[in-house]
Design a protein around this motif. Structure first.
Motif: not given
Length: 76
Positions: A23-26
């Motif tokens: 998943l996107p880290k941010d």
């Protein structure tokens, strides 16, 4: 942002953490509570390495589709 608490069985912990790393880290923050079992299944860095190898091997026919990865993760 929402916060949830999960209790994850040792037998699928590494697979679950590998899926989260996709998943996107941010967008997702992982905060482990420190209550680790004596037999920690897989470190986060080892999980990332395994996921990276699986993704990189897709083009050689050795990887698995996302649907298959999710199915394997929830079936064990």
């Amino acid at each position: 942002m929402h916060t949830i608490t999960l209790n994850i069985d040792n037998s699928i912990y590494s697979k679950f953490m590998g899926l989260l790393d996709l998943l996107p880290k941010d967008k997702v923050t992982i905060e482990e509570d420190g209550n680790y079992p004596d037999e920690l299944v897989l470190s986060k860095s080892d999980g990332r390495k395994k996921v990276s190898e699986a993704v990189n091997n897709i083009s050689t026919g050795k990887g698995v589709s996302l649907d298959e990865a999710f199915e394997k993760a929830i079936s064990n």
